[in-house]
Design a protein around this motif. Sequence first.
Motif, short mmCIF file in Angstrom:
data_model
loop_
_atom_site.label_atom_id
_atom_site.label_comp_id
_atom_site.label_asym_id
_atom_site.label_seq_id
_atom_site.Cartn_x
_atom_site.Cartn_y
_atom_site.Cartn_z
N UNK A 43 0.81 -1.22 0.00
CA UNK A 43 0.00 0.00 0.00
C UNK A 43 0.84 1.27 0.00
N UNK A 44 2.04 1.19 0.59
CA UNK A 44 2.90 2.37 0.63
C UNK A 44 4.16 2.10 -0.18
N UNK A 45 4.27 2.80 -1.31
CA UNK A 45 5.42 2.63 -2.20
C UNK A 45 6.06 4.00 -2.43
N UNK A 46 7.05 4.39 -1.61
CA UNK A 46 7.66 5.71 -1.73
C UNK A 46 8.51 5.84 -2.98
N UNK A 47 8.60 7.06 -3.49
CA UNK A 47 9.37 7.35 -4.70
C UNK A 47 10.40 8.45 -4.46
N UNK A 48 10.14 9.37 -3.56
CA UNK A 48 11.09 10.45 -3.27
C UNK A 48 11.04 10.79 -1.79
N UNK A 49 12.20 11.17 -1.23
CA UNK A 49 12.29 11.46 0.19
C UNK A 49 13.52 12.33 0.49
N UNK A 50 13.58 12.83 1.71
CA UNK A 50 14.73 13.62 2.14
C UNK A 50 15.01 13.34 3.60
N UNK A 51 16.19 13.72 4.06
CA UNK A 51 16.55 13.51 5.46
C UNK A 51 17.77 14.35 5.83
N UNK A 52 17.89 14.65 7.12
CA UNK A 52 19.14 15.12 7.69
C UNK A 52 19.94 13.88 8.08
N UNK A 53 21.20 13.85 7.64
CA UNK A 53 21.97 12.62 7.85
C UNK A 53 23.43 12.94 8.14
N UNK A 54 23.94 12.44 9.25
CA UNK A 54 25.36 12.49 9.61
C UNK A 54 25.95 13.90 9.49
N UNK A 55 25.18 14.90 9.90
CA UNK A 55 25.65 16.27 9.88
C UNK A 55 25.29 17.06 8.64
N UNK A 56 24.82 16.37 7.60
CA UNK A 56 24.46 17.03 6.35
C UNK A 56 23.04 16.74 5.94
N UNK A 57 22.74 16.94 4.64
CA UNK A 57 21.39 16.78 4.11
C UNK A 57 21.41 15.85 2.90
N UNK A 58 20.35 15.05 2.75
CA UNK A 58 20.26 14.11 1.64
C UNK A 58 18.85 14.13 1.05
#
Length: 255
Positions: free
Chosen positions: A204-219
């Motif tokens: 039911x949930x199939x993601x295609x795009x996302x973002x995150x803060x990671x290890x001091x930076x941004x992704x």
Amino acid sequence: MKLSKKLSCLGLLLVSLCQTAIAEQFNVLVFSKTAGWHHKSINAGVTALEKMAQNHHFSMDWQEDANLINSKNLAKFDVVLFLQTTGDALNDEQQKALEAFIQSGKGFVGVHSASDTEYDWPWYGKLVGRQFKIHPQIQTARLTVLDRKFPGLEYLPDSSLWTEEWYEFGAELSPNLNYILSVDESTYDPKVSWGDNHGKGMGKFHPIAWYQNYDGGRSFYTGLGHMGVSYENKAFIEHLYGGIYWAATGKGMTK
């Protein structure tokens, strides 16, 4: 001071002020080395990114030489964008340089097969957020916007038909993922088999795009962008720029 010397100093000052006034707002390194499947859409992506850089006044350098992923060279950039990379693109030293780049507070953008890259490097898997597993044939399906707070979604309606090579992803590799887009599996056939690798969709949930803060930076990652024609699509280009802008600056989020 002689008049000629004063004029010379004034000229240097004006040149310096002009250069400051027209300086690009941030610098992006586009990296597209492939050690596996080579997407024909890479060139279309580079052309679109060059035009985007002009439209949005940032600098862009396109490279496929992994030797340029070193601390000295990366210091010039605010974002590293993996455009359709595949396989083991970096050696151990280059991997450490990218890790240090993100840890210094910089940004990463991954496009489509960036999730089909560096399977044996756990840090990178967490940086991207999920790894590519398999995909069925290219099909039209219903794309849904999940998060209007993220920049670059102004040209995408809440729900729309979109044609893409829909990636099926593995499990979350980072607990920090914020999802932006998803695809409705009931609107296309996700079933596919490649030998012992079988795909039946993500449910039911199939993601295609996302973002995150990671290890001091941004992704930021988007699974869109397989086909060259996508890079002529205003909605996709603005979606991609939103990710680049946020990864570079940390700005653009709405309340």
